[in-house]
Scaffold this motif. Structure first.
Motif, PDB file in Angstrom:
ATOM      1  N   UNK A  60       0.455  -3.962  -6.081  1.00 54.57           N
ATOM      2  CA  UNK A  60      -0.017  -3.538  -4.765  1.00 54.57           C
ATOM      3  C   UNK A  60      -1.323  -4.251  -4.465  1.00 54.57           C
ATOM      4  N   UNK A  61      -1.670  -4.210  -3.184  1.00 54.95           N
ATOM      5  CA  UNK A  61      -2.950  -4.776  -2.763  1.00 54.95           C
ATOM      6  C   UNK A  61      -4.001  -3.682  -2.868  1.00 54.95           C
ATOM      7  N   UNK A  62      -5.068  -3.962  -3.595  1.00 60.46           N
ATOM      8  CA  UNK A  62      -6.190  -3.024  -3.576  1.00 60.46           C
ATOM      9  C   UNK A  62      -7.477  -3.818  -3.727  1.00 60.46           C
ATOM     10  N   UNK A  63      -8.540  -3.197  -3.302  1.00 60.21           N
ATOM     11  CA  UNK A  63      -9.826  -3.903  -3.346  1.00 60.21           C
ATOM     12  C   UNK A  63     -10.149  -4.242  -4.796  1.00 60.21           C
ATOM     13  N   UNK A  64     -10.355  -5.511  -5.053  1.00 58.70           N
ATOM     14  CA  UNK A  64     -10.789  -5.945  -6.375  1.00 58.70           C
ATOM     15  C   UNK A  64      -9.689  -6.445  -7.281  1.00 58.70           C
ATOM     16  N   UNK A  65      -8.424  -6.174  -6.961  1.00 62.63           N
ATOM     17  CA  UNK A  65      -7.402  -6.556  -7.949  1.00 62.63           C
ATOM     18  C   UNK A  65      -7.244  -8.072  -8.053  1.00 62.63           C
ATOM     19  N   UNK A  66      -7.320  -8.766  -6.932  1.00 67.19           N
ATOM     20  CA  UNK A  66      -7.108 -10.216  -6.995  1.00 67.19           C
ATOM     21  C   UNK A  66      -8.183 -10.893  -7.843  1.00 67.19           C
TER      22      UNK A  66
ATOM     23  N   UNK B  36     -14.840  13.881  -0.951  1.00 65.92           N
ATOM     24  CA  UNK B  36     -14.426  13.311   0.329  1.00 65.92           C
ATOM     25  C   UNK B  36     -13.021  13.795   0.643  1.00 65.92           C
ATOM     26  N   UNK B  37     -12.882  14.385   1.811  1.00 69.10           N
ATOM     27  CA  UNK B  37     -11.581  14.863   2.258  1.00 69.10           C
ATOM     28  C   UNK B  37     -10.848  13.697   2.935  1.00 69.10           C
ATOM     29  N   UNK B  38      -9.632  13.420   2.448  1.00 70.49           N
ATOM     30  CA  UNK B  38      -8.842  12.299   2.991  1.00 70.49           C
ATOM     31  C   UNK B  38      -7.528  12.872   3.515  1.00 70.49           C
ATOM     32  N   UNK B  39      -7.317  12.731   4.801  1.00 67.64           N
ATOM     33  CA  UNK B  39      -6.078  13.255   5.384  1.00 67.64           C
ATOM     34  C   UNK B  39      -5.422  12.201   6.253  1.00 67.64           C
ATOM     35  N   UNK B  40      -4.148  12.416   6.546  1.00 67.58           N
ATOM     36  CA  UNK B  40      -3.415  11.514   7.432  1.00 67.58           C
ATOM     37  C   UNK B  40      -2.093  11.124   6.807  1.00 67.58           C
ATOM     38  N   UNK B  41      -1.212  10.653   7.663  1.00 64.88           N
ATOM     39  CA  UNK B  41       0.125  10.276   7.192  1.00 64.88           C
ATOM     40  C   UNK B  41       0.030   9.159   6.151  1.00 64.88           C
ATOM     41  N   UNK B  42      -0.988   8.304   6.275  1.00 63.41           N
ATOM     42  CA  UNK B  42      -1.125   7.172   5.354  1.00 63.41           C
ATOM     43  C   UNK B  42      -2.193   7.408   4.292  1.00 63.41           C
ATOM     44  N   UNK B  43      -2.538   8.669   4.070  1.00 62.09           N
ATOM     45  CA  UNK B  43      -3.631   8.952   3.134  1.00 62.09           C
ATOM     46  C   UNK B  43      -3.350   8.374   1.749  1.00 62.09           C
ATOM     47  N   UNK B  44      -2.137   8.530   1.254  1.00 61.88           N
ATOM     48  CA  UNK B  44      -1.811   8.036  -0.089  1.00 61.88           C
ATOM     49  C   UNK B  44      -1.865   6.503  -0.123  1.00 61.88           C
ATOM     50  N   UNK B  45      -1.356   5.903   0.929  1.00 65.08           N
ATOM     51  CA  UNK B  45      -1.380   4.441   1.019  1.00 65.08           C
ATOM     52  C   UNK B  45      -2.830   3.937   1.034  1.00 65.08           C
ATOM     53  N   UNK B  46      -3.676   4.679   1.726  1.00 69.34           N
ATOM     54  CA  UNK B  46      -5.090   4.319   1.806  1.00 69.34           C
ATOM     55  C   UNK B  46      -5.745   4.384   0.415  1.00 69.34           C
ATOM     56  N   UNK B  47      -5.446   5.457  -0.331  1.00 70.56           N
ATOM     57  CA  UNK B  47      -6.031   5.572  -1.673  1.00 70.56           C
ATOM     58  C   UNK B  47      -5.527   4.441  -2.573  1.00 70.56           C
ATOM     59  N   UNK B  48      -4.289   4.049  -2.369  1.00 66.01           N
ATOM     60  CA  UNK B  48      -3.738   2.921  -3.123  1.00 66.01           C
ATOM     61  C   UNK B  48      -4.568   1.660  -2.935  1.00 66.01           C
ATOM     62  N   UNK B  49      -5.174   1.542  -1.757  1.00 62.87           N
ATOM     63  CA  UNK B  49      -5.920   0.323  -1.454  1.00 62.87           C
ATOM     64  C   UNK B  49      -7.352   0.379  -1.978  1.00 62.87           C
ATOM     65  N   UNK B  50      -7.903   1.586  -2.051  1.00 60.23           N
ATOM     66  CA  UNK B  50      -9.311   1.636  -2.469  1.00 60.23           C
ATOM     67  C   UNK B  50      -9.470   1.901  -3.959  1.00 60.23           C
ATOM     68  N   UNK B  51      -8.424   2.374  -4.604  1.00 60.61           N
ATOM     69  CA  UNK B  51      -8.457   2.566  -6.054  1.00 60.61           C
ATOM     70  C   UNK B  51      -7.675   1.440  -6.729  1.00 60.61           C
ATOM     71  N   UNK B  52      -8.081   1.091  -7.929  1.00 61.32           N
ATOM     72  CA  UNK B  52      -7.367   0.047  -8.674  1.00 61.32           C
ATOM     73  C   UNK B  52      -5.984   0.527  -9.094  1.00 61.32           C
TER      74      UNK B  52
END
Lengths: 186, 95, 984
Positions: C870-876, C654-670
């Motif tokens: 950080x906030x990411x899916x599943x951490x809580x 999956x190609x992930x681009x954008x100014x917030x790409x890293x921030x986005x990965x932070x949210x979907x990865x643990x």
């Protein structure tokens, strides 16, 4: 350029052509493809830069625009697929990245897809047996994303007939589906 | 079923993937004091009405939009279809 | 055999004779005939044996509602059971056999069942075969299956192909009788996109069976003329031989087109049938009506048929079931049959009308106020017994009896969305209720408008109205003059008596059975159906439901509508299984995805395995290797010893681009990605929101705003979907764009100590891939083989020095061949998914067996990766107390104490000497393999407090396979635990 020899999606050295009754199904590997998605809050800038590059406005929802060198069709909200001759624009992505700078994300899609061009009097019948799109209401220059033999495909209507863009790894199955449907209706 | 996509018009529901209750948009704040409880409720406590239901559908075989579809679970009548992104922003979601 | 009962006229082409056989005997018919009409013309009334009592039966109807005349059509692989002779178009060479009769139709040994009818009543199975339980499967069921039943399947593969298709229209018209044709004419002239579907081979419906004219022409002629106009118009699609089988949500209809059933076999490449999915904006149901019988003793003999059906045989097919015929009716419509029979020269022995004031019939004796109460004739009707108004009885000899109990509108499709029909006392029948499927209107006889004039004007009116709601202006056409007779009927359901009187001939349900059901309190309609089997099987009670309901109403003292209604579900008529499968059969059941090196692997004799839709090389046998383990062991040792190549294109990209790409990965990865430098790859673990791990892969940072994410092969679609959900629904203001690029790049893992040396032979010299310049977990965009763009990732699943290299897919085949060529000096080998799996187990990398939907990062030994900053899916929710207990499962390695023993995946871990039960379960083994490096079996598994138990001996118990092995708990990293090989 590299001495590695490309193969077509169906695995041949040259593109495959099938003629069934009055129908032809042509494998068409001669297109370079790149998707273009406007960055957040850069829609106007992306549209303007794209127009400068393409020579025409990015098309509306469900439409394809064709210019001398490039063509483009809508693929999703704020996203388009740009196509050009593979021989002349194999590095399409690099060209587009320069043109669009940070206004859009550009992704190489050339080999993500196989493309079959379908023409002939019974082409409508063939497409009707293949997907749920309202094919008889489609005009030249219209594009729809639909499902053919369980795979997600773009279906493009142009003056000469239809083009089906499907996932490259499923080229064999997709080709089989189109050919058997052609036998049904030819 | 036919889902009247806000951008593309009527499309067969077969093109979509169903997720469930649209309240999944309202993801709790992870920093809240009762975050575990809030996330638990968010994830597991959902209404399952016999009647009007707002639910999330993904146009997987189409333009890849997530949609919020308001559907009567008894009659399958669909009264409203919105882009989930717009709904999320209306509900205050951002970055 | 001559066509002794063939009359003059009819819609058959006498200029051609068709030969066919029934039960091995030769007969002749003509184009336009059905199998039933041709047999009747040949003097054959007996066409089958009944389901339960093996009673001799002939056709009751002339249409798709037929309960009796069911045959085996064709032979060999094309043999089709339960084919209704009444709708089987005759073709030259047609072959049919009767079913449910042995040794022959005329002498059926199991006709003895008929004498046992006192025992074989409703509920018979439930009462008789109750004990002992084991008898059911071994004795009762086989016996019942042989005795009671319908046709037999061929047990061979169906040689025909079936197709599917999709149609769109403004207006779907179901049925091309007078109502449907006038609706089509109206809508066609208004320019609407119309589909007119007709189950018959030609338009006209009931008009084809009637003699009353439309203005100055016959109904059939008018119907042909209308068809001509419709087809010429271009906007109307007339679909003959097409049955609309179901009404689904929002104007979607299913229809089966019988493309080739009227031919001996389909033309080459052509489908036998097509299943159409029709998207309609509006629909008009003009499906007509079905006549219903009146029950009386022995009313099921061959020769007893519905009056409208007999009229159809005589008028349309010029075939009479006998030369001496009688009529039994409770309504005026039945008298039409009398008139038409007389006009055709058939002798009408009697007209028996239950109404004391019945109209006179010219040319036949009328018995007004009389009833038919019995019949005789072993294999076909010989005479009927009638009870006159004064109570006297009289026998009348006749070879056929036409029966009319009135007409039931065909409301079936109105019920498919749970609509309930309403009772119309005027015609003593159920008519469509108010709650119709979205967009549907009903016209003509289906609505209860039983006259031709009513159907014509009703159809036109319904079309005008339907189109108006679509903004299309239409006006009714000039319609021909047609009969407009009012319905005159006295409801009459069954003649009273003590003998068996059949309600449902297909399921052998009699008035007595309904009485028994009532007596045993199965009064609700749904209970009645299930207790007696009324209304089941092929005809779904089209001619019997209302009759049975009326008997139940009599018994309960309620009205028919109070007693209940039955509603119908799809399909309207039976559909061959092959039609639902369409082209998705065998190898083409689903699409097959091929990897870029597929052809190359095939040339090397690779054995392939399905992974989702993909075919992946599982191993590459060499000459002399007779067992897969030999190949796999060799591939592992060769890779670890020098270098091996594996096609890993199937991993999702999956190609992930954008100014917030890293921030986005932070949210979907643990784990975190914001600080990952450009040119580096990082392992990432994805959690579900409930804290359970569901996928893992890598993210490579190609630029500040550009990542390429990989997923496991099977989760590619799910991960992409979840990423879009996060992007659109959870964080809609992040600047991030996604694109699936799995197919766009051919990607190969090159692993082993010589992998760099191999790659240096293809990577262009401008790119330094030495250990210093391109260390472990580096990535970059490079060129190979003299200028081809490529992506290189220094990542390892095997634990060896390894890379993954990607090029545009069209060059994948050539790159594989090139690498094999330049790698020859290192003895490079290709390895398949088995060797891949062995090496990852040796290295202790979790895969699908470990990410099994129940395990958390903590279980997997990656608890510390889950960022708490950080906030990411599943951490809580991964912090929930129950997931973080002292004795939580931990990933461990397991080796057999005796190295000759196998480790079996799926085994549960139990304490030495302790009990083997769920309460004492310590954990389980998820993956196991033979390690050629270590020379014994190894396993990965989850063990309570596993981290602290190294060296402990446990029992790996697998009761399913009867295996128990003593295993030692060890590190999950069997090979190179410090990771030194990765960094050289």
């Amino acid at each position: 350029m590299s001495d590695l020899k490309p193969v077509t999606p169906l695995g041949g050295e040259t593109a495959r052509v099938d003629t069934i009754g009055g129908l032809t199904i042509l494998e068409n590997p001669d297109w370079a493809l790149a998707s273009l998605s406007a960055r957040q809050d850069h829609d106007a800038e992306a549209a303007e830069s794209a127009k400068d590059f393409l020579g025409f406005d990015l098309p509306e929802v469900g439409a394809m625009a064709v210019g001398d060198v490039f063509s483009a069709f809508w693929i999703g909200p704020r996203s388009w697929m740009v196509a050009a001759s593979h021989d002349d624009h194999e590095l399409l992505v690099a060209e587009m990245k320069i043109a669009l700078k940070c206004a859009a994300s550009v992704v190489e899609q050339t080999d993500g897809w196989c493309r079959f061009d379908v023409a002939g009097a019974a082409a409508f019948d063939l497409i009707e047996r293949s997907c749920a799109a309202s094919v008889r209401a489609m005009l030249a220059g219209q594009v729809v994303h639909t499902t053919i033999h369980h795979t997600g495909c773009f279906l493009i209507r142009d003056d000469g007939g239809w083009s089906v863009l499907g996932p490259r790894s499923s080229a064999g199955s997709l080709h089989h589906a189109l050919v058997t449907a052609a036998h049904s209706v030819a | 079923m036919i889902i009247n996509h806000p951008i593309l018009g009527p499309r067969d529901a077969q093109e979509f993937t169903y997720l469930g209750d649209a309240n999944l948009i309202d993801r709790p704040d992870w920093r809240a004091e009762n975050a575990i409880k809030a996330f638990h409720d968010y994830l597991h406590l959902r209404d399952n009405p016999a009647g009007e239901h707002r639910e999330l559908w993904f146009h997987e075989q189409g333009d890849r939009s997530w949609l919020v579809v308001t559907r009567d679970t008894l009659t399958h009548e669909i009264t409203s279809v919105e882009l989930a992104r717009d709904v999320a922003r209306e509900r205050g979601r951002g970055k | 055999m001559t066509q002794v009962n063939r009359l003059q006229g009819g819609l058959i082409s006498r200029d051609r004779t068709l030969n066919f056989t029934f039960d091995g005997r030769n007969y002749q018919g003509h184009p336009g005939d059905t199998l039933a009409s041709a047999l009747l013309a040949n003097g054959v009334r007996l066409m089958g044996r009944s389901f339960k009592y093996h009673r001799p039966r002939g056709p009751l109807t002339a249409g798709s509602e037929e309960p009796n005349a069911l045959v085996h059509l064709r032979s060999g692989a094309r043999q089709e059971p339960n084919t209704r002779a009444t709708v089987t178009e005759l073709y030259d060479g047609l072959e049919a056999r009767s079913q449910n009769a042995w040794p022959s139709l005329k002498f059926d040994a199991l006709a003895v069942n008929d004498c046992l009818s006192n025992f074989l009543t409703a509920g018979f199975y439930y009462k008789t075969f109750m004990w002992p339980a084991i008898f059911w499967e071994k004795i009762y069921e086989p016996v019942i299956r042989r005795a009671a039943g319908l046709g037999e399947i061929s047990f061979e593969d169906d040689p025909d192909v079936y197709d599917k298709g999709f149609l769109h229209c403004d207006l779907l018209i179901i049925g091309a009788g007078p109502a449907g044709l006038s609706a089509a004419l109206t809508a066609g002239r208004a320019g609407a996109r119309v589909i007119l579907a007709e189950e018959d081979l030609r338009p006209g419906g009931r008009l084809l069976a009637e003699t009353s004219p439309l203005s100055d022409q016959s109904g059939a002629t008018w119907a042909e003329r209308v068809r001509g106009e419709l087809v010429a118009a271009g906007n109307v699609r007339f679909m003959p031989r097409t049955t609309v089988i179901g009404a689904f949500d929002h104007g979607i209809y299913g229809a089966v087109e019988r493309v080739s059933d009227h031919l001996p076999q389909p033309e080459a490449g052509k489908p036998r049938q097509v299943l159409w999915r029709i998207y309609s904006k509006r629909a008009i149901l003009a499906a007509g009506a079905t006549e219903r019988p009146i029950a009386f003793a022995n009313n099921d003999r061959p020769g007893v048929m519905l009056a409208g059906a007999m009229r159809a045989y005589v008028n349309r097919w010029a075939a009479t079931p006998a030369q001496d015929v009688a009529l039994f009716t409770n309504n005026d419509d039945g008298h039409r049959t009398a008139r038409d029979l007389i006009a055709k020269g058939v002798n009408l022995a009697a007209v028996v009308d239950v109404r004391p004031n019945a109209p006179k019939v010219d040319g036949a004796a009328l018995f007004a106020g009389a009833e038919v109460i019995d019949s005789s004739g072993r294999l076909g009707l010989k005479s009927i017994r009638i009870r006159l108004r004064n109570g006297e009885t009289r026998d009348i000899s006749c070879g056929a009896l036409a029966v009319s109990g009135g007409w039931n509108p065909n409301v079936h499709l109105t019920c498919h969305q749970r609509g309930r029909p309403a009772w119309d006392a005027g015609i003593a029948a159920f008519v469509p209720g108010d709650a119709l499927p979205t967009g549907m209107a009903v016209a003509g006889a289906a609505k209860g408008d039983l006259s031709t004039a009513g159907a014509l004007s009703g159809g036109a009116g319904a079309a005008v109205q339907a189109l108006r709601t679509l903004g299309i202006t239409a006006k009714p056409p000039d319609l021909p003059e047609a009969e407009d007779m009012a319905v005159s009927l006295k409801p009459f359901w069954h003649a009273k008596g003590t003998k068996r009187a059949w309600l449902d001939q297909q399921n052998d349900v009699t008035v007595k059975d309904v009485k028994l059901a009532h007596q045993e309190n199965f009064i609700s309609v749904e209970h009645l159906k299930r207790y007696t089997t009324l209304g089941m099987a092929i005809d779904q009670g089209k001619t019997s439901n209302v009759g049975a309901l009326s008997v139940m109403a009599e018994l309960t003292g309620k009205s028919i509508p109070e007693t209940g209604t039955t509603i119908f579900r799809p399909p309207y008529t039976p559909v061959a299984m092959g039609t639902f499968a369409g082209r998705s059969v065998g190898k083409e059941f689903r699409p097959t995805r091929l990897t870029p090196s597929h052809k190359w692997a095939e040339e090397r004799g690779a054995v392939f395995v399905e992974a989702g839709d993909w075919l992946r090389a599982q191993w590459f046998p060499k000459p002399g290797e007779t067992h897969w383990r030999q190949s796999v062991d060799r591939e592992v040792l060769a890779t670890r010893g020098s270098v091996g190549i594996c096609d890993v294109t199937t991993l999702g990209k999956i190609d992930v681009q954008g100014a917030d790409a890293a921030e986005f990965l932070n949210k979907i990865y643990a784990n975190g990605f914001v600080k990952l430098p450009v040119g580096k790859v990082r392992y990432g673990l994805m959690l579900r929101e409930d804290g359970v791990a569901y996928d893992d892969g890598t993210a490579a940072r190609l630029a500040e705003d550009h990542f390429v994410v990989t997923t496991t092969t099977v989760n590619a679609v799910l991960v992409y979907r979840n990423m879009e959900f996060a992007r659109q629904c959870l964080w809609p203001d992040l600047d991030v764009q996604l694109a699936s690029i799995t197919e766009a790049w051919a990607q190969y893992a090159v692993a082993g100590p010589n992998s760099r040396k191999l790659l240096q032979k293809i990577v262009d010299p401008a790119f330094d891939i030495s250990n210093d310049a391109f260390p472990f977990m580096a990535c970059g965009e490079i060129t190979v083989c003299d200028g081809l763009r490529a992506r290189l990732f220094r990542i390892s699943f095997s634990g060896e020095l390894a890379y993954e290299i990607a090029v545009p897919t069209r060059y994948g085949d050539a790159l594989m061949r090139r690498m094999a060529e330049v790698g020859a000096e290192f003895d490079v080998i290709p390895y398949g998914t088995e060797a891949l799996g062995v090496m990852r187990i040796e290295k202790g990398h979790p895969a699908g067996n470990e990410l099994n939907g129940t395990t958390t990062a903590l279980n997997l030994g990656m608890g510390r990766m889950v960022s708490k900053k950080k906030d990411c899916i599943g951490n809580t929710l991964s912090e929930r107390e129950g997931l973080n207990t002292e004795d939580a499962l931990r990933l461990v390695g397991l080796r057999p104490v005796d190295p000759t023993n196998p480790v079996v995946a799926g085994s549960h871990l139990m304490a030495e000497g302790g009990p083997v039960d769920a309460a004492h379960d310590q954990g389980y083994i998820t993956s196991a393999a033979y390690s050629p490096v270590l020379g014994h079996s190894i396993g990965l598994g989850f063990l309570k407090r596993g981290g602290a138990r190294k060296g402990e001996i446990l029992r790996a118990v697998n009761p399913l396979e009867g295996v128990e092995v003593a295993v030692e708990v060890v590190s999950a990293h069997f090979v190179d635990p410090e990771g030194e090989k990765l960094r050289v």
